[in-house]
Every structure is written in C-alpha cells, then in structure tokens.
Scaffold this motif. Structure first.
Motif, PDB file in Angstrom:
ATOM      1  N   VAL A 295       0.832  -1.203   0.000  1.00  0.00           N
ATOM      2  CA  VAL A 295       0.000   0.000   0.000  1.00  0.00           C
ATOM      3  C   VAL A 295       0.867   1.254   0.000  1.00  0.00           C
ATOM      4  O   VAL A 295       0.571   2.228  -0.692  1.00  0.00           O
ATOM      5  N   GLU A 296       1.962   1.207   0.736  1.00  0.00           N
ATOM      6  CA  GLU A 296       2.850   2.379   0.743  1.00  0.00           C
ATOM      7  C   GLU A 296       3.364   2.681  -0.656  1.00  0.00           C
ATOM      8  O   GLU A 296       3.403   3.830  -1.091  1.00  0.00           O
ATOM      9  N   MET A 301       3.206   5.894  -5.738  1.00  0.00           N
ATOM     10  CA  MET A 301       3.122   6.033  -7.201  1.00  0.00           C
ATOM     11  C   MET A 301       2.273   7.236  -7.597  1.00  0.00           C
ATOM     12  O   MET A 301       2.453   7.798  -8.672  1.00  0.00           O
ATOM     13  N   ALA A 302       1.316   7.584  -6.747  1.00  0.00           N
ATOM     14  CA  ALA A 302       0.446   8.720  -7.063  1.00  0.00           C
ATOM     15  C   ALA A 302       0.951   9.998  -6.390  1.00  0.00           C
ATOM     16  O   ALA A 302       0.275  11.024  -6.415  1.00  0.00           O
ATOM     17  N   GLY A 303       2.138   9.911  -5.778  1.00  0.00           N
ATOM     18  CA  GLY A 303       2.749  11.112  -5.209  1.00  0.00           C
ATOM     19  C   GLY A 303       2.375  11.388  -3.761  1.00  0.00           C
ATOM     20  O   GLY A 303       2.604  12.493  -3.264  1.00  0.00           O
ATOM     21  N   TYR A 304       1.821  10.395  -3.078  1.00  0.00           N
ATOM     22  CA  TYR A 304       1.424  10.594  -1.680  1.00  0.00           C
ATOM     23  C   TYR A 304       2.314   9.798  -0.727  1.00  0.00           C
ATOM     24  O   TYR A 304       2.937   8.805  -1.115  1.00  0.00           O
ATOM     25  N   LYS A 305       2.322  10.239   0.535  1.00  0.00           N
ATOM     26  CA  LYS A 305       2.899   9.411   1.599  1.00  0.00           C
ATOM     27  C   LYS A 305       1.747   8.839   2.409  1.00  0.00           C
ATOM     28  O   LYS A 305       0.834   9.573   2.808  1.00  0.00           O
ATOM     29  N   GLY A 307       1.388   7.865   5.437  1.00  0.00           N
ATOM     30  CA  GLY A 307       1.167   8.466   6.751  1.00  0.00           C
ATOM     31  C   GLY A 307       0.385   9.776   6.675  1.00  0.00           C
ATOM     32  O   GLY A 307      -0.416  10.085   7.558  1.00  0.00           O
ATOM     33  N   ASP A 308       0.609  10.519   5.597  1.00  0.00           N
ATOM     34  CA  ASP A 308      -0.056  11.819   5.456  1.00  0.00           C
ATOM     35  C   ASP A 308      -1.545  11.691   5.164  1.00  0.00           C
ATOM     36  O   ASP A 308      -2.323  12.582   5.512  1.00  0.00           O
ATOM     37  N   ILE A 309      -1.932  10.632   4.475  1.00  0.00           N
ATOM     38  CA  ILE A 309      -3.316  10.571   3.991  1.00  0.00           C
ATOM     39  C   ILE A 309      -4.133   9.457   4.635  1.00  0.00           C
ATOM     40  O   ILE A 309      -5.344   9.406   4.481  1.00  0.00           O
ATOM     41  N   LYS A 310      -3.464   8.579   5.382  1.00  0.00           N
ATOM     42  CA  LYS A 310      -4.110   7.347   5.813  1.00  0.00           C
ATOM     43  C   LYS A 310      -5.418   7.562   6.560  1.00  0.00           C
ATOM     44  O   LYS A 310      -6.422   6.904   6.283  1.00  0.00           O
ATOM     45  N   ASP A 311      -5.419   8.498   7.501  1.00  0.00           N
ATOM     46  CA  ASP A 311      -6.602   8.641   8.352  1.00  0.00           C
ATOM     47  C   ASP A 311      -7.809   9.186   7.598  1.00  0.00           C
ATOM     48  O   ASP A 311      -8.938   9.098   8.083  1.00  0.00           O
ATOM     49  N   ASP A 312      -7.546   9.736   6.421  1.00  0.00           N
ATOM     50  CA  ASP A 312      -8.658  10.292   5.655  1.00  0.00           C
ATOM     51  C   ASP A 312      -9.042   9.410   4.462  1.00  0.00           C
ATOM     52  O   ASP A 312      -9.958   9.733   3.711  1.00  0.00           O
TER      53      ASP A 312
END
Lengths: 395, 395
Positions: A295-296, A301-305, A307-312
């Motif tokens: 998943v990481e 691949m889409a430019g995200y980390k 940890g930054d987006i997981k909760d949302d």
C-alpha cells in the motif's frame, strides 16, 4: 498528454432475489447430508439421522453466520427445500443428490451460464443508445467460445465493439480488467484513434460450482461465503465522462503483486463437474504480513505518503471474508468508518468474487456523504496469492 | 507523444519433437478404431476388423494430408504405436481406450499442462537477466489459478512483474494479447511509470484435448490439423528496442471484428474430459466474404490505401487450414510469395492455435531477404467468428 480514466455508470444486475443466509445455511446442511448419505450409504434410518445431525452441526460451526452475511444471491439454491417429504426441491445443479452426488457435468453447467448471461446482456443493453468501444468480459465461473458477450455483440451489429475475455483470475479480476481498460484507452490515444467508453461486464455465477461432495471445514466456509454477482460499469476518457456523468472514480495509480510462498493457500481449478476451490484459513495472515509495503508503494506512485493521507482514506477492500477485513483494519489501525463499505457489501451480498469490489465502488459513488475529492484505496486478493490495489479519487 | 510498440525476441519452445504427419495419421486412425470398438462392442474379430478398415478409410479421406503438413508437435501422441500386439502404446491422455474411451478426466489433463508449462518457463527464463514488467499468459488449452506463470514469477521473486491471463480466446488470441501489451505500455506512460518490456507467453498444449470419441469428418479434420505450440516474445517500447534488439515488427494499426451470423461455425467449450471443438467447413467462406472491408479499414487506420500497397504487402495469415489460405489468396489476388510464410509454418508445424501467427512473425523477422521497412499485414480467425488484424512494419 496524460490520459485520464474514470470509472462510472456502475450497474448491478440480478438473476434472482437474495436468499436469507439462515435459509441458505439450513438447506446447505440438508443437501450436504443427502450427499453424505449417498457416499456413506447408511444401513439404517438411525445412521442416516446421525449423518444429518452431524452435518448440521458442522455447517453451524464452520459456516459463515448470518451475523456477517444477511443474504446472498445463490441462484442454484433458489427454492431449495428439503424436508424429507416427497416434494423436496434440490439445487438445479444437483437434481439427483442420492444417485449422482457430484451433480451435473461441467458442460451442462456451462449451458446454464450461457443462458443466464445472455439474459443479463439483453436486459442491461436494452436501452443502450450507443455501443461501447470495447467490452471486457470478466469471469472466473463460465468459459465458452464464442462467449455470450461475443454472441450478443455480433447479434446487435456492434461491428466496432471489441470483446476481450478476462477469465480465470478469481476475486481480484476487477483490477486486471480496469488495468486493461486503462491500457486500451491509453493505447487508443497512442494509435491516434481515441476511444471514449470501455464497458467492463462481470458475470460471476459462483453457485454453479457449489460442491456438496466435500464436507470439510474449509469447504463449508466456501459454500456459505460465496455468492452470485453481476455488474457492468464503464471506463470513460475525461471528455466522455464530462459529457454527462455525475460521479465516478478517477484512477490515480495501480499495482499488483504476488505474495511469496502462498501459492497453495488459494486455488481454483477445473473439474469434471464443477470448478474446485481450495481456500486455507492462513490467507488473512499472508495478506496482513505483506500489505503495508504494498500500500505504501501504491500511494507513493500517485505522489502521496501513506502516513499523510491514511486517516482520511476510504479503504475499499474486497471482503474475501470477515477475517481479512479484521486483519487489515488492525494492520493499518483504521477507524471502522473507513472500511464500512466493505462490511456493508459483504453483509448485503456475501463474497461475489470479482464483482464484490465494483459493488463497493458503486456504493461509494452513490453515497452523497462521501464528497468529491475523497481518496479511495481499493484492494482485492485472490489465487497466487495475488494482491491488487488501486488509488482512486472520487470525481 | 505517441508510444511505439515493437514486437521482438520471438523464441519458440518445444516439449517434444515433431512427429511426421504420416505417423500421426496412421496412429490417429488406429486409436479412433480402438475407441469405436469400445463404443460399438463388435461381437466378432471380423466385425472389429471392419471397424478398423472403415476408420482408416475415413481418416485417410478427411484427415489433413502430409502434403499440407509435414509434421506436428502432438505430445499426447508421442511414441503411440498400435500394432495389435501386447506392447501397444496408447496416448498418455487415453491410457485405457477400450475401458475408458473418453480418456483422462479434465483435472488430470490440467495437471499435465501445469507440469509441462512449468518446465518451459524454467527453461526459457533460465538465463534471463532482467525480469519483464509484465507477462501476459496466453492459452486456450489450460486454465488453473494460480497459473504456472504466476507460480514461476513468485518463485523467482519477480516482485514487480505483473501477470495477466489471456484465456479462452482460441486461434486469434495473439491479437488481444498484443493489444493488451500495447495498452499496458501506453497506459504505463500515461500513468507516468513507463514500462520497457512486456512478455507474451503462449502455451497451447492442444493435444491434451484430442477427442477420439467423435468419429466425424469435421472432428477428423481437427484431430489431424491442430498441434502443440509454445512461444515467448516481447513487446518493447522504442527506447528498450533500440537498446540492443536487431529486428522486430512495429505495430501501426490494429482491428478486431465479429463476423455476423457465424457464431455456430466454430466453438470451443469445456467438457468433462477435454475441451471440445466444433469447426464447420463453412468457416473459410465466411472469412472470405468479410475480409476485404476489414483489411481496407485496417490499413486505412495507418494512413494507407489498400490498392496502393497491396502488391508489396506480406500477408502473415493464420493458417487455420489450407482452405482459408486459398480463399484469402484468391480474394486479394495475391502472389504465392506474399503468403509463403503462412504455408511454410503450416507445413512445418500444423495449426498451433494462438501460437501459429507468432511463428510467422518470427520467421519474417529472421528472414534476411525481407528488408526493413517491409509492411506486414497479419490476420487470424477464431470462434465468434472473430477476425483480428494488425498492420506492422519490419524494423
């Protein structure tokens, strides 16, 4: 120029009504018991009764309870009622359980598949104004050539519609199908002949392959978990999506990975009477162990980390079974709300093989409480073990 | 930027040696006769002899002669020798023709498929320095999940290689496979993660499905025409092709079309013992009738007019049988030279289902008398009836 691909127009279809899980558990146990009698040939009524009691006990113990699944489409089980009276109704794939405990040969089951899928195609496309550029036919439950999709396409004089078979990939098959659609779309732009709409037509007639001959804990799980499911949706280019679609899911990144040392954990093979499944209870552990890295890298691949987006994030996970969902929730420490669509679709329908995840996508696009811009992480698992994932954005 | 896709690195593989067509015709007739004896149960030696004589006569009359096909790989027929002595050797899929005239159940044949394909994979990739981005597994003769390709990939820790199944599309399946490869390549550029090499791995173990139970003219044609065939080749991006490949075929345009009212003319269905083929003698007529429009539109997609280029085109046509080649030659008024690769591959190998056309592509790339820049029009046909075409340029 990057070519955007947006999934939309999710349309579930039905062959018959959902049957309450309580009814299915009861009648599944009854049919299992009949077949056990055919195999064991008990010499007294008492011995036969013992088989019935033991079988019911096993199905009650190992079967997926009505707490997890309220109802399932299982068309081969429609109207089945065994009361030991003269007017018992057996599954249509097992018309004479005592004499032929393996049921119909595979060729006759395939004929049922053809007839059913043909009806769904006629119904679904009855008001279709415009033929799609492609139809990708997804199934792990019925193969014939020409396929009902090819027959329908040519009967309708859809001369420019290209049919592709995506067969025998199991529960994760929506992902290679979407990957193919994204590829066909991008490829059409590369060749200078842009396509606008690629339909993905799933037909999983799982109950055709019900196997009452193997009374084992693992097989009781299969028999009480899987369901029939049918769905069509479309992959649109940005322009054709903009021309009239209200909501959809835009593909941001895709990944697939085989999980080491897990090849025996889930298998799906051809047989003389039915396709045969083996599903081990270790599957959720394998998935939980490998899923985090996967998943990481998918969100990266889409430019995200992560940890930054997981909760949302919404986690649109294939509910292979309740255990898989629980393991994934724990692994990522998710709030129940983040996986609620997976639980709801499982509860309302059971595991419909490759159609399950598209049902979840459908529910997310329809739900007005999920705003546009929401990121959706979708995953499914199947034989290999294969893990598939996709990051999408609701648009 | 348009994404070029170039096919190269064609590598034929073998399970066993080619068997002379004369030998195959003789032993096919002998096995047919044994099975006829099992069915008809003749009551005298004289009656049995009559069956043998009549069967041989039918196979001689309807079978594809050694004038068209010199030899075929037919691994199920390896070493078969029936002389009515005690040490007769039967086909491995039909070990007891008199007792079990339909032969092994489908599940046991699938196990042979798995073992054979596994061996080919190990051999083919033994010296492979770099894992491909994708492997597209093409077959209409063996389905299992996980597939041998998935098992091989994960065993080799090729964690970033994606496996896709292209199953049950018959003789034309190289075209959807190449279309998928072109799509996956273009799609990878569109998602900003360009791929460089997509392998297409064909495994057509046709002789697994030999059906000695149906002694009819059409089935005798099938039994003496089809052959086993195995091939791997790769779809490269322009950059990766330029980095070391000597020759290949660049894709200029692709098309597929279903031919109206022809769905019954060729079918390929699952059965309890084997996959079952029906092939009608009308197929070449259907194809000849529809092929001209199809080819005109295919070359137009690449910016050509058929009339301008026809006499200089190489026609790389799937040799479904001798009749199809003859009809196409007449329809387009071609010189024999323009279709010679189709005739040669048929003569040297028989009809290897989906692998046949890649054999032709291989021969064209290897032949130094065919200059770079040569346009190649390739076509294949299969159940649907489906016509597939591709215009390519030798590079």
């Amino acid at each position: 120029m990057p070519v955007s691909v947006i999934l939309s127009d999710f349309t579930p279809m039905r062959l018959g009504e959902g049957i309450p899980q309580e009814t299915l558990l009861r009648e599944t146990a009854n049919v299992f018991a009949l077949v056990q009698c055919a195999i064991q040939k008990p010499e007294s009524q008492e011995a036969a009764n013992r088989i019935l009691i033991e079988t019911r006990e096993m199905v009650r113990h190992y079967g997926v309870s009505a707490g997890y699944i309220k109802q399932r489409q299982a068309n081969a089980m429609e109207n089945v009622e065994i009361t030991d009276e003269e007017d018992d109704i057996y599954p249509d794939i097992l018309p004479r359980p005592l004499q032929q405990p393996r049921g119909l040969p595979i060729s006759e089951r395939m004929e049922k598949f053809r007839k059913a899928v043909n009806g769904l195609l006629e119904q679904h496309y009855a008001d279709c104004g415009q033929a799609p550029d492609d139809i990708i036919h997804v199934s792990c439950t019925g193969y014939m050539s020409p396929s009902p999709v090819q027959q329908f396409t040519v009967r309708n004089h859809w001369n420019n519609t290209i049919v592709t078979h995506n067969y025998h990939m199991g529960c994760y098959a929506a992902f290679p199908a979407v990957r193919s659609a994204q590829g066909f779309m991008a490829g059409s732009f590369a060749l200078g002949r842009p396509k606008s709409r690629i339909d993905i037509f799933h037909t999983e007639y799982c109950s055709l392959h019900l196997n009452f001959h193997r009374l084992t804990p693992n097989n009781i799980v299969n028999m009480t978990l899987f369901a029939d499911g049918f769905m069509c949706y479309s992959a649109f280019s940005q322009d054709s999506f903009d021309a009239g679609r209200q909501n959809g899911l835009e593909i941001l990144s895709m990944a697939e990975r085989l999980i080491p040392d897990s090849e025996q954990e889930m298998t799906w093979d051809l047989g003389e009477n039915y396709f045969e499944m083996n599903l081990s209870p270790a599957v959720p552990f394998f998935i939980a162990e490998h899923i985090r890295d996967f998943v990481e890298s998918l969100v990266a691949m889409a430019g995200y980390k992560l940890g930054d987006i997981k909760d949302d994030l919404l986690f649109a996970v294939h509910p292979g079974g309740p255990k898989i969902l629980e393991h994934i929730r724990k692994r990522f420490q998710l709030a129940a709300e983040q996986m609620r669509f997976s639980w709801e679709i499982l509860y309302e329908n059971g595991n419909m093989s490759s159609v399950t995840v598209p049902y979840i996508w459908h529910a997310i696009t329809c739900d007005d409480t999920i705003p546009k811009g929401k990121l959706v992480l979708s995953m499914a698992f199947g034989p290999g073990l294969t893990a598939c994932g996709m990051l999408m954005e609701k648009v």
